[in-house]
Design a protein around this motif. Sequence first.
Motif, PDB file in Angstrom:
ATOM      1  N   SER A   1      -5.434  16.132   4.174  1.00 44.90           N
ATOM      2  CA  SER A   1      -5.642  16.999   4.192  1.00 44.90           C
ATOM      3  C   SER A   1      -3.783  17.377   5.064  1.00 44.90           C
ATOM      4  CB  SER A   1      -6.528  17.905   4.882  1.00 44.90           C
ATOM      5  OG  SER A   1      -5.542  19.192   5.520  1.00 44.90           O
ATOM      6  N   ASN A   2      -3.424  16.563   5.432  1.00 44.83           N
ATOM      7  CA  ASN A   2      -1.551  17.037   5.437  1.00 44.83           C
ATOM      8  C   ASN A   2      -0.859  16.772   4.640  1.00 44.83           C
ATOM      9  OD1 ASN A   2      -2.833  18.594   7.696  1.00 44.83           O
ATOM     10  ND2 ASN A   2      -2.959  17.016   9.555  1.00 44.83           N
ATOM     11  N   THR A   3      -1.098  15.304   5.197  1.00 46.25           N
ATOM     12  CA  THR A   3       0.246  14.195   3.838  1.00 46.25           C
ATOM     13  C   THR A   3       0.049  14.820   2.332  1.00 46.25           C
ATOM     14  OG1 THR A   3      -0.212  12.955   5.602  1.00 46.25           O
ATOM     15  CG2 THR A   3       0.799  11.841   3.938  1.00 46.25           C
ATOM     16  N   GLY A   4      -1.546  14.892   2.432  1.00 46.70           N
ATOM     17  CA  GLY A   4      -1.774  15.339   0.315  1.00 46.70           C
ATOM     18  C   GLY A   4      -0.607  16.329   0.133  1.00 46.70           C
ATOM     19  N   GLY A   5      -1.202  17.161   1.211  1.00 47.66           N
ATOM     20  CA  GLY A   5      -0.881  18.742   1.141  1.00 47.66           C
ATOM     21  C   GLY A   5       1.046  19.514   0.401  1.00 47.66           C
ATOM     22  N   THR A   6       1.362  18.539   1.529  1.00 39.22           N
ATOM     23  CA  THR A   6       3.022  18.236   1.643  1.00 39.22           C
ATOM     24  C   THR A   6       3.550  17.761   0.601  1.00 39.22           C
ATOM     25  OG1 THR A   6       2.527  17.923   4.453  1.00 39.22           O
ATOM     26  CG2 THR A   6       4.727  18.134   3.156  1.00 39.22           C
ATOM     27  N   VAL A   7       3.081  16.249   0.299  1.00 41.61           N
ATOM     28  CA  VAL A   7       3.614  15.806  -0.910  1.00 41.61           C
ATOM     29  C   VAL A   7       3.661  17.062  -2.127  1.00 41.61           C
ATOM     30  CG1 VAL A   7       3.363  14.247  -2.882  1.00 41.61           C
ATOM     31  CG2 VAL A   7       3.022  13.499  -0.860  1.00 41.61           C
ATOM     32  N   GLY A   8       2.615  17.730  -1.993  1.00 46.36           N
ATOM     33  CA  GLY A   8       1.930  18.315  -3.106  1.00 46.36           C
ATOM     34  C   GLY A   8       2.935  20.262  -3.054  1.00 46.36           C
TER      35      GLY A   8
ATOM     36  N   ILE B   1      -3.380   7.397  -4.246  1.00 48.21           N
ATOM     37  CA  ILE B   1      -3.784   8.577  -5.573  1.00 48.21           C
ATOM     38  C   ILE B   1      -3.932   9.521  -5.652  1.00 48.21           C
ATOM     39  CG2 ILE B   1      -6.160   8.476  -6.948  1.00 48.21           C
ATOM     40  CD1 ILE B   1      -6.982   5.847  -6.663  1.00 48.21           C
ATOM     41  N   ASN B   2      -3.932  10.287  -4.474  1.00 43.47           N
ATOM     42  CA  ASN B   2      -4.141  11.874  -3.896  1.00 43.47           C
ATOM     43  C   ASN B   2      -2.340  12.142  -4.216  1.00 43.47           C
ATOM     44  OD1 ASN B   2      -5.395  14.110  -3.292  1.00 43.47           O
ATOM     45  ND2 ASN B   2      -4.765  13.861  -1.437  1.00 43.47           N
ATOM     46  N   SER B   3      -1.243  11.203  -3.141  1.00 40.74           N
ATOM     47  CA  SER B   3      -0.096  11.456  -3.288  1.00 40.74           C
ATOM     48  C   SER B   3       0.158  11.810  -5.224  1.00 40.74           C
ATOM     49  CB  SER B   3       0.638  10.547  -3.025  1.00 40.74           C
ATOM     50  OG  SER B   3       0.607  10.049  -1.354  1.00 40.74           O
TER      51      SER B   3
ATOM     52  N   GLY C   1       0.744   2.488   2.283  1.00 42.05           N
ATOM     53  CA  GLY C   1       0.385   1.949   3.330  1.00 42.05           C
ATOM     54  C   GLY C   1       0.703   1.788   4.760  1.00 42.05           C
ATOM     55  N   THR C   2       1.328   3.550   5.094  1.00 42.46           N
ATOM     56  CA  THR C   2       1.115   4.121   6.210  1.00 42.46           C
ATOM     57  C   THR C   2      -0.352   3.753   6.586  1.00 42.46           C
ATOM     58  OG1 THR C   2       3.504   4.238   6.256  1.00 42.46           O
ATOM     59  CG2 THR C   2       1.868   5.802   7.777  1.00 42.46           C
ATOM     60  N   MET C   3      -0.945   4.818   5.629  1.00 38.97           N
ATOM     61  CA  MET C   3      -2.289   5.277   5.926  1.00 38.97           C
ATOM     62  C   MET C   3      -3.691   3.580   6.543  1.00 38.97           C
ATOM     63  SD  MET C   3      -4.251   7.734   5.695  1.00 38.97           S
ATOM     64  CE  MET C   3      -5.703   8.288   5.648  1.00 38.97           C
ATOM     65  N   VAL C   4      -2.704   2.322   5.966  1.00 43.02           N
ATOM     66  CA  VAL C   4      -3.676   1.824   6.012  1.00 43.02           C
ATOM     67  C   VAL C   4      -3.033   1.350   7.223  1.00 43.02           C
ATOM     68  CG1 VAL C   4      -4.096  -0.834   5.641  1.00 43.02           C
ATOM     69  CG2 VAL C   4      -3.631   0.574   3.753  1.00 43.02           C
ATOM     70  N   LEU C   5      -2.185   1.075   7.696  1.00 43.80           N
ATOM     71  CA  LEU C   5      -1.548   0.803   9.654  1.00 43.80           C
ATOM     72  C   LEU C   5      -2.366   1.735  10.157  1.00 43.80           C
ATOM     73  CD1 LEU C   5       1.789  -0.096   8.293  1.00 43.80           C
ATOM     74  CD2 LEU C   5       0.195  -1.842   9.365  1.00 43.80           C
ATOM     75  N   LEU C   6      -2.223   2.899  10.481  1.00 46.28           N
ATOM     76  CA  LEU C   6      -2.957   3.788  11.042  1.00 46.28           C
ATOM     77  C   LEU C   6      -4.203   3.826  11.348  1.00 46.28           C
ATOM     78  CD1 LEU C   6      -0.770   7.175  10.406  1.00 46.28           C
ATOM     79  CD2 LEU C   6      -0.372   6.438  12.140  1.00 46.28           C
TER      80      LEU C   6
ATOM     81  N   GLY D   1       6.482   5.747  -5.310  1.00 48.05           N
ATOM     82  CA  GLY D   1       7.929   4.673  -4.014  1.00 48.05           C
ATOM     83  C   GLY D   1       6.538   5.964  -3.404  1.00 48.05           C
ATOM     84  N   THR D   2       6.514   7.257  -2.792  1.00 49.47           N
ATOM     85  CA  THR D   2       5.380   8.038  -2.093  1.00 49.47           C
ATOM     86  C   THR D   2       4.863   7.312  -2.259  1.00 49.47           C
ATOM     87  OG1 THR D   2       6.722   9.584  -2.760  1.00 49.47           O
ATOM     88  CG2 THR D   2       5.079   9.997  -0.956  1.00 49.47           C
ATOM     89  N   ALA D   3       3.704   7.241  -2.670  1.00 59.34           N
ATOM     90  CA  ALA D   3       2.140   6.599  -2.681  1.00 59.34           C
ATOM     91  C   ALA D   3       2.500   5.390  -2.022  1.00 59.34           C
ATOM     92  CB  ALA D   3       2.030   6.542  -3.832  1.00 59.34           C
ATOM     93  N   PHE D   4       3.147   4.484  -2.485  1.00 60.55           N
ATOM     94  CA  PHE D   4       3.036   3.372  -1.499  1.00 60.55           C
ATOM     95  C   PHE D   4       3.473   3.348  -0.489  1.00 60.55           C
ATOM     96  CE2 PHE D   4       3.961   1.485  -6.081  1.00 60.55           C
ATOM     97  CZ  PHE D   4       2.154   0.660  -6.215  1.00 60.55           C
ATOM     98  N   SER D   5       4.495   3.838   0.526  1.00 62.76           N
ATOM     99  CA  SER D   5       4.919   4.051   0.987  1.00 62.76           C
ATOM    100  C   SER D   5       3.170   4.651   2.045  1.00 62.76           C
ATOM    101  CB  SER D   5       6.277   5.107   1.271  1.00 62.76           C
ATOM    102  OG  SER D   5       7.122   4.243   0.974  1.00 62.76           O
TER     103      SER D   5
END
Length: 451
Positions: free
Chosen positions: A318-325, A393-395, A366-371, A359-363
Amino acid sequence: MLTQTGLISLAEVTDLNQLKLELSEVPAIDVGDYIEDLPEERRAIAFRLLNKGKATEVFEYLEPDVREALIGSLNDGQVHQLIEEMSPDDRAELFDELPAGVVRRLIQGLSLAERHATAMILGYPEGTAGRVMTTEYVRLQEGLTVLQALEKIRRLDRDKETIYYAYVTDNNRKLRSVVSLRQLLFSLPDAQIQDIASDRLIRVRTDTPQEEAAQVMMRYDLIAVPVVDSEDRLVGIVTIDDMVDVLEEEATEDIQKIAGVTGGDESSLSPPLQKLRNRLPWLLGIMGLYIGASSSISPFQSTIAKVPVLAVVMPLFSNTGGTVGIQALTVTIRSLGVGEVTPEDTWEILKRELQAGLGTAFSLGGTMVLLSLIWTKPEERWVALVAGVVMSINSLVAVTLGTLLPIGLKRLNLDPALVSGPLVTTMLDTIGFILFLTMITVSLNILGAPV
């Protein structure tokens, strides 16, 4: 600029003669600030201390509610003199802000020439060059010499809003060329105007949108641009000071629309009722949209019950995808607004946004996987992989929506800023939640843990 200390010291002056002297030496815009900060009952007293020329200038800087109050506190003679001395464009702007009954009374008090000039400006639609132009400009007829032109300017154009450009017309007022004051001053006195004037004119029409006129002035570094009617007759000019106001208005309106503030004219010091009126409609509308987002989660209640960690992971979408948009949305709206791009550049814009978006999507993925690995149990580590894929995908969906939605509105001749940040955020929440929960449900079924 008058400092806050200076304003305080002026407020402490009790001798009216001294105050009159002090105000005469302060720039008009600072006098306006001083009068606005005074108690309501003292504003008219301070305003009456100003000489005629200064009073008119100060009046044009005051906020609409202060100007309306002053009109009510001054006698008819003072008001009519004040309104008569205003430039036609500022007068038209004032009339837009006043009640219709007050405007009718003030128009009747104007001289015939000023009444005609004001009525002409008010006759053009709001938001057009015709509505923000002034009829006070230097006009020269063809056939004059440089000496005759300078004499005409000295005799008749002393009070014009700007004299840096003079516009050359024929007997029917059709615009032919333009000559600068610099050219007049440094040309031989007996030279013909048409020999030194330039016929390569930048002009706008009365129905040209005001933001487009501002972009023209910015592009060609103009301090004024002529405004012509449908028959190429010169009817006025738009000056740089008005265009700065237009750009500020447009930028403010766009920023507030992106944030879901509908009024377009709210400031930090706006009355509470105005703030409520501007914000509540969008907030209620967004709640309605979130009902849809929440409803999209409802069919997956059993999935969430099976894997409780999903409730921890989902807010990140919710927070991250909205900010990218919103980032893509803001850049696109700004570029469209200042004329850097047009809807014809859609695929080039989208290509560049998607390249950056990868680049944003991969970063972020990856961060989402770690968290997610931190929060999930050992037997649920597969959830982290799904979360990372969905975040990626959402990014990409976010930058696509943030780019295409405002461009689509622009193609329909609508304001791109109508696509607000809350609207994009809600759409992305719905898409992200449905995609994530669907993939989790499918994965559970594949793993033999039916939901």
